[in-house]
Design a protein around this motif. Sequence first.
Motif, mmCIF file in Angstrom:
data_model
loop_
_atom_site.group_PDB
_atom_site.id
_atom_site.type_symbol
_atom_site.label_atom_id
_atom_site.label_comp_id
_atom_site.label_asym_id
_atom_site.label_seq_id
_atom_site.Cartn_x
_atom_site.Cartn_y
_atom_site.Cartn_z
ATOM 1 N N GLY A 64 -10.436 5.466 3.143
ATOM 2 C CA GLY A 64 -9.533 4.450 2.624
ATOM 3 C C GLY A 64 -8.474 4.094 3.641
ATOM 4 O O GLY A 64 -8.183 4.871 4.561
ATOM 5 N N CYS A 91 -15.340 5.404 -3.763
ATOM 6 C CA CYS A 91 -14.334 5.216 -4.813
ATOM 7 C C CYS A 91 -14.405 6.376 -5.812
ATOM 8 O O CYS A 91 -15.424 7.055 -5.942
ATOM 9 C CB CYS A 91 -14.569 3.895 -5.540
ATOM 10 S SG CYS A 91 -14.299 2.423 -4.517
ATOM 11 N N GLY A 96 -7.411 6.039 -3.296
ATOM 12 C CA GLY A 96 -6.569 4.881 -3.561
ATOM 13 C C GLY A 96 -5.240 5.267 -4.166
ATOM 14 O O GLY A 96 -4.186 4.746 -3.778
ATOM 15 N N ASN A 125 -10.530 -2.540 -10.319
ATOM 16 C CA ASN A 125 -9.360 -2.669 -9.450
ATOM 17 C C ASN A 125 -8.153 -3.227 -10.200
ATOM 18 O O ASN A 125 -7.019 -2.794 -9.973
ATOM 19 C CB ASN A 125 -9.697 -3.559 -8.252
ATOM 20 C CG ASN A 125 -10.632 -2.883 -7.278
ATOM 21 O OD1 ASN A 125 -10.599 -1.676 -7.097
ATOM 22 N ND2 ASN A 125 -11.501 -3.655 -6.650
#
Length: 310
Positions: A64, A91, A96, A125
Amino acid sequence: MTEIRVRDLRTSDPRDTAAYAAVRRAAVPALLATAASVAYSCAHAHPDARYRALVAEADGEVVGTAQVGIAHDSPEPGQGFLNVYVHPGRCGLGAGSLLVRTAEEHLAGAGATALYSWVLDTPRNRAFAARRGYRASRTAHFLRLDLARGELPPLADPPPGVELRSAADFRDDPRPLFALDAETAADEPSDVTAEFTDYAHWLTETWHHPLLNHELTTVAVVDGEPAAFTLAHTDDASRYASGMTGTARAHRGRGLAKLAKNASLHRARAAGFAEAFTGNDSENGPMVAINQWFGYEIHDTEVRHVRSVD
């Protein structure tokens, strides 16, 4: 259990900058990024931007990235930004979340009063942003044009009094292009207004940027003065991107930006570039129409999100 940690990008390590660029390209293919361009942007960020490039590692692998800083060219102080991208195949590991937390702490310490972030327009998201207190604002599209197999509009001769030139013709004195870029950027739809007043920094950030292709950047000149332009970025993978396209206020409505962009795209295809990308704010009607005329298609959509700093 996978160990996630966030650290600053090692800009002097080509392997690190290459990994950063690879994550960006995987997450948003329309964003041109190379190891050299990533390192350059970090090395030449304006000091008032308090800029940081962050990476998230999963067991030592870069999965990331985040671009973090203050909009130093905004007349309104305290406008922070954090753009976080995680490799789509990595992910769900928590990269994140840790990037956002680290970025927010940095921006709070830098005096940010509002935090802006572009978020890919997917349910996952958008929910991620909402859980952290961000609210959706404007949308923008990444558009793609198949230069290798698609059809471009035929080239047209410039009207009387108009000459098409490349940015390379302004190498001895690019200040007229700075003035045109500043004027058009000020009129772009945006949540955060930008004012270009620092010519020296524009030279560093824009004119000397390693992705800028001076030969393909095309300028419509009227009576010796730049009136419209399209800024061309290219990478080492046969990809072309329009960094900015605009027309001076006194010359709008004459089709000069379309003329310049068409000439640039034709020359890009002749030079072997296979894909063309551009960005389009959904509220920028004139550019929406121009890009539809060229045959660009939506490739990705992002939604600007914002939250206040408590």
